[in-house]
Structures are given as structure tokens and as C-alpha cells.
Write a protein that holds these residues in place. Structure first.
Motif, mmCIF file in Angstrom:
data_model
loop_
_atom_site.group_PDB
_atom_site.id
_atom_site.type_symbol
_atom_site.label_atom_id
_atom_site.label_comp_id
_atom_site.label_asym_id
_atom_site.label_seq_id
_atom_site.Cartn_x
_atom_site.Cartn_y
_atom_site.Cartn_z
ATOM 1 N N ASN A 1 36.772 49.391 33.408
ATOM 2 C CA ASN A 1 36.980 48.401 32.623
ATOM 3 C C ASN A 1 38.405 47.681 32.668
ATOM 4 O O ASN A 1 38.447 46.429 32.685
ATOM 5 C CB ASN A 1 36.844 48.920 30.771
ATOM 6 N N LEU B 1 31.974 49.793 37.980
ATOM 7 C CA LEU B 1 32.463 49.023 38.763
ATOM 8 C C LEU B 1 31.188 48.038 39.380
ATOM 9 O O LEU B 1 31.327 46.745 39.654
ATOM 10 C CB LEU B 1 33.404 49.503 39.735
ATOM 11 N N ALA C 1 28.527 45.047 33.245
ATOM 12 C CA ALA C 1 29.922 44.581 33.283
ATOM 13 C C ALA C 1 30.323 43.375 33.875
ATOM 14 O O ALA C 1 31.076 42.458 33.435
ATOM 15 C CB ALA C 1 30.629 45.763 34.158
ATOM 16 N N LEU C 2 29.364 42.828 34.964
ATOM 17 C CA LEU C 2 29.566 41.494 35.451
ATOM 18 C C LEU C 2 29.176 40.543 34.187
ATOM 19 O O LEU C 2 30.023 39.460 34.199
ATOM 20 C CB LEU C 2 28.667 41.388 36.759
ATOM 21 N N TRP D 1 38.064 45.378 35.547
ATOM 22 C CA TRP D 1 37.429 44.447 35.383
ATOM 23 C C TRP D 1 38.243 43.315 34.598
ATOM 24 O O TRP D 1 38.146 42.072 34.882
ATOM 25 C CB TRP D 1 36.191 44.591 34.624
ATOM 26 N N ALA E 1 36.868 37.426 38.783
ATOM 27 C CA ALA E 1 35.709 37.704 38.162
ATOM 28 C C ALA E 1 34.818 36.405 38.014
ATOM 29 O O ALA E 1 33.814 36.336 38.533
ATOM 30 C CB ALA E 1 35.825 38.538 36.911
ATOM 31 N N PHE F 1 32.309 40.820 31.365
ATOM 32 C CA PHE F 1 33.808 40.575 32.131
ATOM 33 C C PHE F 1 33.877 39.473 33.127
ATOM 34 O O PHE F 1 34.953 38.668 33.101
ATOM 35 C CB PHE F 1 34.205 41.811 32.848
ATOM 36 N N GLY F 2 32.772 39.119 33.602
ATOM 37 C CA GLY F 2 32.753 38.124 34.618
ATOM 38 C C GLY F 2 32.407 36.813 34.187
ATOM 39 O O GLY F 2 32.955 35.850 34.593
#
Length: 207
Positions: A50, A120, A125-126, A53, A62, A129-130
Motif C-alpha cells: 500500500n 501490488l 488496489a488499482l 501504491w 498511478a 489508489f489509482g
């Protein structure tokens, strides 16, 4: 960072930390097999990923990846393949094996690396965080201080959520010491892990 923005961020990641996803399923599976304390090792790996990210979100990388179709597609394919492999190993684990002691668990570096690799390459997570996190940064304020505050907030909320599920799985294991229960829990957890990742990948299909 304004307090209202921070509270909104706290609510977002607190809810995210308690929402079952690939990381939660992995930690619960490890807890059932090796106990809650050992399951916190891959949880720590997730938290370290994290931080990566958040650093990428702070530098705008990101967001760039989320807006680049080929990069995004590569991340999705790699993430789905990795999570599918983890789900397969979980679903096909021998439910008749007795619960292992902590000292019989895989090497800590192995468990830690699985946590990092999962997060990752995790399409969830994308999304967080993205696509979501960059909007919480105030361009008129120092980025480093904001990133550090976000790192601390996300780490605490993530570890709280994963620790909760680790001890929940540990308690379930002590209450239901049955190969049948273990077999079906592993299969359901593996399915939930894969479905969650596929859903997150589809959420970003229009970007």
C-alpha cells in the motif's frame, strides 16, 4: 490536508479494510492454517505494498497507469493471473492436514512476499489508489506531508481490518475443527478472492 478530507479518507479506507477482498481472503486462509499471529505476516506485506501504491498516487504515476489502456490491461492480466494462482492453491489445499504450528508455516519472507505481490497486482488496489486516492491530494499543499499522513491512515486501517479477519478465522478454526468445514471455507474464500479481483478489473474497463 483539511480535517474534512482526512475524515472522508479515513471512512473510505476503514470501510475498504473491512470489506472482504483478495487480501482478506488470503489472511483468513493463512490464519486457519497457521494461526492469527502468523497470518499478520502477509498482512504486513499488504500494508507495505500500500505504501508503494500511495507513493505512486502522490507522484501521479498511478493515475497515468489508470489512463493508459495498455498499461492498465497489463496490470489487470498480471493481477488476475497471480490471484487466480493464489485462489487455486487455496481451493486445492488438503483439508485433512492437521493445523500446522507457527514454526511449520512457510518462511516469513515467503508469506510476506505473497502479501506484497497480491496487493501490488490486485485490481482492487488499482481502483482505490489509482482512481480514488489522487482526488484526496490538495495540489496547493505540500505533497510529502499529505502522502505521509495518508500512509499512516491507510496502514492503521488496513492492519486493523486484516487483524480483525485473522482473529475471526482463528476463532472459527477453533470452533469448527472439521475437514469438511475447512474444505468448503477454502473453496468459498478462493472464489470470493477471484470474483472480487475480476469485479475490480471490470470496474476499470472503461478507463
Amino acid at each position: 490536508m483539511d480535517i474534512s478530507v482526512w475524515l472522508a479518507l479515513l471512512a473510505l479506507f476503514f470501510a475498504g479494510g473491512l470489506t472482504p477482498g483478495p487480501a482478506v481472503m488470503m489472511v483468513m486462509s493463512a490464519s486457519l492454517r497457521y494461526g492469527a499471529p502468523t497470518a499478520l505476516i502477509p498482512a504486513a506485506g499488504v500494508s507495505v505494498a500500500n505504501l508503494v501504491w500511495i507513493s505512486l498516487a502522490a507522484t501521479g504515476i498511478a493515475t497515468f497507469a489508470a489512463q493508459a489502456p495498455l498499461v492498465l490491461m497489463g496490470l489487470k492480466i498480471a493481477g488476475i493471473c497471480f490471484i487466480a494462482w493464489l485462489a487455486w492453491t487455496m481451493a486445492t489445499a488438503d483439508p485433512h492436514r492437521p493445523r500446522a504450528r507457527a514454526d511449520q508455516a512457510p518462511a516469513r519472507a515467503n508469506l510476506f512476499g505473497r502479501g506484497i505481490g497480491l496487493q501490488l497486482l490486485n485490481p482492487n488496489a488499482l481502483v482505490f489508489f489509482g482512481l480514488l486516492l489522487p482526488s484526496y491530494f490538495d495540489p496547493d499543499k505540500p505533497v510529502v506531508q499529505q502522502a505521509l499522513l495518508i500512509m499512516l491512515t491507510v496502514t492503521i486501517t488496513e492492519m486493523f481490518g486484516l487483524a480483525f479477519y485473522a482473529w475471526l478465522a482463528d476463532a472459527m478454526n477453533r470452533r469448527f475443527q472439521s475437514p469438511v468445514f475447512t474444505k468448503w471455507f477454502n473453496r468459498l474464500a478462493a472464489s470470493a478472492m477471484l470474483v472480487s479481483a475480476l469485479f475490480a478489473a471490470l470496474m476499470t474497463s472503461g478507463n
